[in-house]
Design a protein around this motif. Structure first.
Motif, PDB file in Angstrom:
ATOM      1  N   LEU A 184     -11.926  11.757  -9.705  1.00  0.00           N
ATOM      2  CA  LEU A 184     -11.288  10.462  -9.456  1.00  0.00           C
ATOM      3  C   LEU A 184     -10.208  10.215 -10.514  1.00  0.00           C
ATOM      4  O   LEU A 184      -9.105   9.751 -10.194  1.00  0.00           O
ATOM      5  CB  LEU A 184     -12.357   9.370  -9.509  1.00  0.00           C
ATOM      6  N   HIS A 185     -10.511  10.535 -11.750  1.00  0.00           N
ATOM      7  CA  HIS A 185      -9.519  10.332 -12.813  1.00  0.00           C
ATOM      8  C   HIS A 185      -8.372  11.332 -12.730  1.00  0.00           C
ATOM      9  O   HIS A 185      -7.239  11.003 -13.092  1.00  0.00           O
ATOM     10  CB  HIS A 185     -10.197  10.318 -14.192  1.00  0.00           C
ATOM     11  N   VAL A 186      -8.645  12.521 -12.244  1.00  0.00           N
ATOM     12  CA  VAL A 186      -7.550  13.483 -12.010  1.00  0.00           C
ATOM     13  C   VAL A 186      -6.570  12.884 -11.000  1.00  0.00           C
ATOM     14  O   VAL A 186      -5.345  12.904 -11.188  1.00  0.00           O
ATOM     15  CB  VAL A 186      -8.104  14.839 -11.506  1.00  0.00           C
ATOM     16  N   LEU A 187      -7.120  12.328  -9.922  1.00  0.00           N
ATOM     17  CA  LEU A 187      -6.260  11.728  -8.890  1.00  0.00           C
ATOM     18  C   LEU A 187      -5.524  10.504  -9.429  1.00  0.00           C
ATOM     19  O   LEU A 187      -4.346  10.282  -9.120  1.00  0.00           O
ATOM     20  CB  LEU A 187      -7.120  11.353  -7.675  1.00  0.00           C
ATOM     21  N   ASP A 188      -6.192   9.727 -10.252  1.00  0.00           N
ATOM     22  CA  ASP A 188      -5.544   8.535 -10.815  1.00  0.00           C
ATOM     23  C   ASP A 188      -4.363   8.925 -11.703  1.00  0.00           C
ATOM     24  O   ASP A 188      -3.293   8.304 -11.635  1.00  0.00           O
ATOM     25  CB  ASP A 188      -6.564   7.725 -11.622  1.00  0.00           C
ATOM     26  N   THR A 189      -4.532   9.950 -12.505  1.00  0.00           N
ATOM     27  CA  THR A 189      -3.451  10.413 -13.382  1.00  0.00           C
ATOM     28  C   THR A 189      -2.252  10.866 -12.549  1.00  0.00           C
ATOM     29  O   THR A 189      -1.096  10.576 -12.861  1.00  0.00           O
ATOM     30  CB  THR A 189      -3.958  11.568 -14.264  1.00  0.00           C
ATOM     31  N   LEU A 190      -2.560  11.567 -11.465  1.00  0.00           N
ATOM     32  CA  LEU A 190      -1.490  12.048 -10.581  1.00  0.00           C
ATOM     33  C   LEU A 190      -0.727  10.882  -9.953  1.00  0.00           C
ATOM     34  O   LEU A 190       0.507  10.879  -9.881  1.00  0.00           O
ATOM     35  CB  LEU A 190      -2.152  12.918  -9.516  1.00  0.00           C
ATOM     36  N   LEU A 191      -1.476   9.856  -9.516  1.00  0.00           N
ATOM     37  CA  LEU A 191      -0.837   8.730  -8.831  1.00  0.00           C
ATOM     38  C   LEU A 191      -0.101   7.794  -9.791  1.00  0.00           C
ATOM     39  O   LEU A 191       0.631   6.903  -9.342  1.00  0.00           O
ATOM     40  CB  LEU A 191      -1.873   7.955  -8.004  1.00  0.00           C
ATOM     41  N   ALA A 192      -0.247   8.022 -11.087  1.00  0.00           N
ATOM     42  CA  ALA A 192       0.547   7.247 -12.058  1.00  0.00           C
ATOM     43  C   ALA A 192       2.024   7.591 -11.926  1.00  0.00           C
ATOM     44  O   ALA A 192       2.891   6.793 -12.285  1.00  0.00           O
ATOM     45  CB  ALA A 192       0.058   7.542 -13.470  1.00  0.00           C
ATOM     46  N   HIS A 193       2.303   8.783 -11.391  1.00  0.00           N
ATOM     47  CA  HIS A 193       3.698   9.251 -11.313  1.00  0.00           C
ATOM     48  C   HIS A 193       4.192   9.453  -9.887  1.00  0.00           C
ATOM     49  O   HIS A 193       5.287   9.943  -9.673  1.00  0.00           O
ATOM     50  CB  HIS A 193       3.832  10.579 -12.078  1.00  0.00           C
ATOM     51  N   ARG A 194       3.350   9.144  -8.898  1.00  0.00           N
ATOM     52  CA  ARG A 194       3.754   9.361  -7.502  1.00  0.00           C
ATOM     53  C   ARG A 194       3.369   8.150  -6.658  1.00  0.00           C
ATOM     54  O   ARG A 194       2.303   7.572  -6.883  1.00  0.00           O
ATOM     55  CB  ARG A 194       3.012  10.577  -6.907  1.00  0.00           C
ATOM     56  N   ASP A 195       4.182   7.855  -5.657  1.00  0.00           N
ATOM     57  CA  ASP A 195       3.806   6.790  -4.724  1.00  0.00           C
ATOM     58  C   ASP A 195       2.690   7.255  -3.793  1.00  0.00           C
ATOM     59  O   ASP A 195       1.819   6.479  -3.408  1.00  0.00           O
ATOM     60  CB  ASP A 195       5.022   6.371  -3.882  1.00  0.00           C
ATOM     61  N   PHE A 196       2.755   8.521  -3.398  1.00  0.00           N
ATOM     62  CA  PHE A 196       1.756   9.083  -2.492  1.00  0.00           C
ATOM     63  C   PHE A 196       1.204  10.360  -3.136  1.00  0.00           C
ATOM     64  O   PHE A 196       1.822  10.912  -4.060  1.00  0.00           O
ATOM     65  CB  PHE A 196       2.380   9.372  -1.118  1.00  0.00           C
ATOM     66  N   VAL A 197       0.070  10.847  -2.664  1.00  0.00           N
ATOM     67  CA  VAL A 197      -0.612  11.904  -3.422  1.00  0.00           C
ATOM     68  C   VAL A 197       0.182  13.214  -3.500  1.00  0.00           C
ATOM     69  O   VAL A 197       0.012  13.986  -4.440  1.00  0.00           O
ATOM     70  CB  VAL A 197      -2.045  12.172  -2.889  1.00  0.00           C
ATOM     71  N   ALA A 198       1.061  13.467  -2.512  1.00  0.00           N
ATOM     72  CA  ALA A 198       1.838  14.706  -2.553  1.00  0.00           C
ATOM     73  C   ALA A 198       3.307  14.463  -2.873  1.00  0.00           C
ATOM     74  O   ALA A 198       4.125  15.371  -2.741  1.00  0.00           O
ATOM     75  CB  ALA A 198       1.682  15.463  -1.229  1.00  0.00           C
ATOM     76  N   GLY A 199       3.664  13.238  -3.256  1.00  0.00           N
ATOM     77  CA  GLY A 199       5.069  12.994  -3.606  1.00  0.00           C
ATOM     78  C   GLY A 199       5.546  11.625  -3.149  1.00  0.00           C
ATOM     79  O   GLY A 199       4.837  10.635  -3.302  1.00  0.00           O
ATOM     80  N   ASP A 200       6.745  11.607  -2.556  1.00  0.00           N
ATOM     81  CA  ASP A 200       7.390  10.326  -2.229  1.00  0.00           C
ATOM     82  C   ASP A 200       7.049   9.800  -0.836  1.00  0.00           C
ATOM     83  O   ASP A 200       7.467   8.702  -0.469  1.00  0.00           O
ATOM     84  CB  ASP A 200       8.926  10.486  -2.295  1.00  0.00           C
ATOM     85  N   HIS A 201       6.348  10.610  -0.051  1.00  0.00           N
ATOM     86  CA  HIS A 201       6.121  10.209   1.342  1.00  0.00           C
ATOM     87  C   HIS A 201       4.641  10.258   1.718  1.00  0.00           C
ATOM     88  O   HIS A 201       3.886  11.079   1.189  1.00  0.00           O
ATOM     89  CB  HIS A 201       6.913  11.121   2.296  1.00  0.00           C
ATOM     90  N   HIS A 244      -4.192   3.179 -10.649  1.00  0.00           N
ATOM     91  CA  HIS A 244      -3.168   3.811  -9.806  1.00  0.00           C
ATOM     92  C   HIS A 244      -3.739   4.146  -8.430  1.00  0.00           C
ATOM     93  O   HIS A 244      -3.052   4.001  -7.414  1.00  0.00           O
ATOM     94  CB  HIS A 244      -2.616   5.055 -10.512  1.00  0.00           C
ATOM     95  N   ILE A 245      -4.995   4.582  -8.389  1.00  0.00           N
ATOM     96  CA  ILE A 245      -5.633   4.792  -7.080  1.00  0.00           C
ATOM     97  C   ILE A 245      -5.790   3.454  -6.368  1.00  0.00           C
ATOM     98  O   ILE A 245      -5.558   3.357  -5.158  1.00  0.00           O
ATOM     99  CB  ILE A 245      -7.016   5.476  -7.213  1.00  0.00           C
ATOM    100  N   ALA A 246      -6.160   2.419  -7.112  1.00  0.00           N
ATOM    101  CA  ALA A 246      -6.366   1.101  -6.492  1.00  0.00           C
ATOM    102  C   ALA A 246      -5.076   0.621  -5.809  1.00  0.00           C
ATOM    103  O   ALA A 246      -5.105   0.133  -4.671  1.00  0.00           O
ATOM    104  CB  ALA A 246      -6.834   0.101  -7.543  1.00  0.00           C
ATOM    105  N   ARG A 247      -3.948   0.786  -6.498  1.00  0.00           N
ATOM    106  CA  ARG A 247      -2.654   0.379  -5.921  1.00  0.00           C
ATOM    107  C   ARG A 247      -2.352   1.199  -4.671  1.00  0.00           C
ATOM    108  O   ARG A 247      -1.981   0.662  -3.619  1.00  0.00           O
ATOM    109  CB  ARG A 247      -1.546   0.590  -6.971  1.00  0.00           C
ATOM    110  N   TRP A 248      -2.517   2.526  -4.782  1.00  0.00           N
ATOM    111  CA  TRP A 248      -2.283   3.422  -3.637  1.00  0.00           C
ATOM    112  C   TRP A 248      -3.214   3.077  -2.481  1.00  0.00           C
ATOM    113  O   TRP A 248      -2.795   3.021  -1.315  1.00  0.00           O
ATOM    114  CB  TRP A 248      -2.485   4.867  -4.119  1.00  0.00           C
ATOM    115  N   TYR A 249      -4.496   2.821  -2.784  1.00  0.00           N
ATOM    116  CA  TYR A 249      -5.488   2.545  -1.734  1.00  0.00           C
ATOM    117  C   TYR A 249      -5.077   1.310  -0.928  1.00  0.00           C
ATOM    118  O   TYR A 249      -5.123   1.321   0.317  1.00  0.00           O
ATOM    119  CB  TYR A 249      -6.880   2.341  -2.358  1.00  0.00           C
TER     120      TYR A 249
END
Ligand SMILES: N[C@@H](CCC(=O)N[C@@H](CS)C(=O)NCC(=O)O)C(=O)O
Length: 211
Positions: free
Chosen positions: A139-156, A183-188
């Protein structure tokens, strides 16, 4: 015509969300895995691995296609429509990176953590601790990633977002919250606000009450 065999589960909801997002019509058949319906002869013929979801596409190019594994189904539907998966290059590779991370790390960690906390006939502290720790780690790995991306694989928004969303929608099963992963909370919230996502959730929720 597309048929989906599913239950109100994290792996099933990915498929109904993808079908709704892609505007594909489908018939939904409930397989009650709490009552063992995944073990019937009829269902085992569809999926020898005895798990939902299963997708049957009667309009596949060559012949009727029976497909299992939620990530494979997401890729198939994206390629069938030419949407939610970049056609080539690094952007496509990023989507697969997240799909494999989901299928090999997040999904099994969440699933095993929930199982040992809720369903195991014996309380096994080592197993509970091991999978809870691993679920929180990914979960924290994903959160760190989403600190720099709008979506999990990039901009879309892609099928990789749908894959992760499926298990995050059922995060209460392994007893997780998004309190420490802003960051996951915002994305979710962003993904959950999509009308196609809401329709996909509503369809599987007709099959059974959540755990
Ligand atoms: N890797 C599979 C996992 C499917 C899976 O574990 N499905 C669960 C529900 S979410 C299931 O059918 N469980 C029934 C059982 O294990 O007996 C996928 O992504 O589709």
């Amino acid at each position: 015509m597309i048929e989906v065999y599913a239950f109100a589960t994290p792996n099933s909801v990915k498929v109904t969300i993808a079908l709704e997002e892609l505007d594909l019509a489908y018939a939904l058949h409930g397989i009650n895995i709490r009552q063992g319906e995944q073990g019937t002869t009829a269902f085992t013929t569809l999926n020898p691995n005895q798990k939902v979801p299963v997708l049957v596409d009667h309009d596949a190019r060559d012949e009727k296609l029976v497909l299992t594994e939620s990530a494979a189904i997401l890729v198939y539907l994206a390629e069938k429509t030419g949407r939610l998966l970049p056609a080539t290059g690094a952007e496509r590779a990023r989507v697969f990176e997240q799909l494999f991370f989901h299928a090999s790390a997040l999904s099994p960690a969440f699933g095993q953590s929930g199982f040992f906390q809720r369903f195991a006939s014996e309380k096994l502290p080592l197993a509970i601790e091991r999978f809870d720790k691993e679920a929180k780690r990914v979960l924290h790995v994903l959160d760190t990633l989403l600190a720099h991306r709008d979506f999990v694989a990039g901009d879309h928004f892609t099928i990789a977002d749908i894959a992760h969303f499926g298990w995050l929608w059922r995060r209460s099963f392994p007893g997780l919250t998004l309190d420490d992963t802003p960051h996951i909370a915002r994305w979710y919230e962003r993904i959950a606000a999509r009308p196609g996502v809401q329709r996909g959730i509503a369809r599987v929720e007709t099959l059974a009450a959540p755990n």
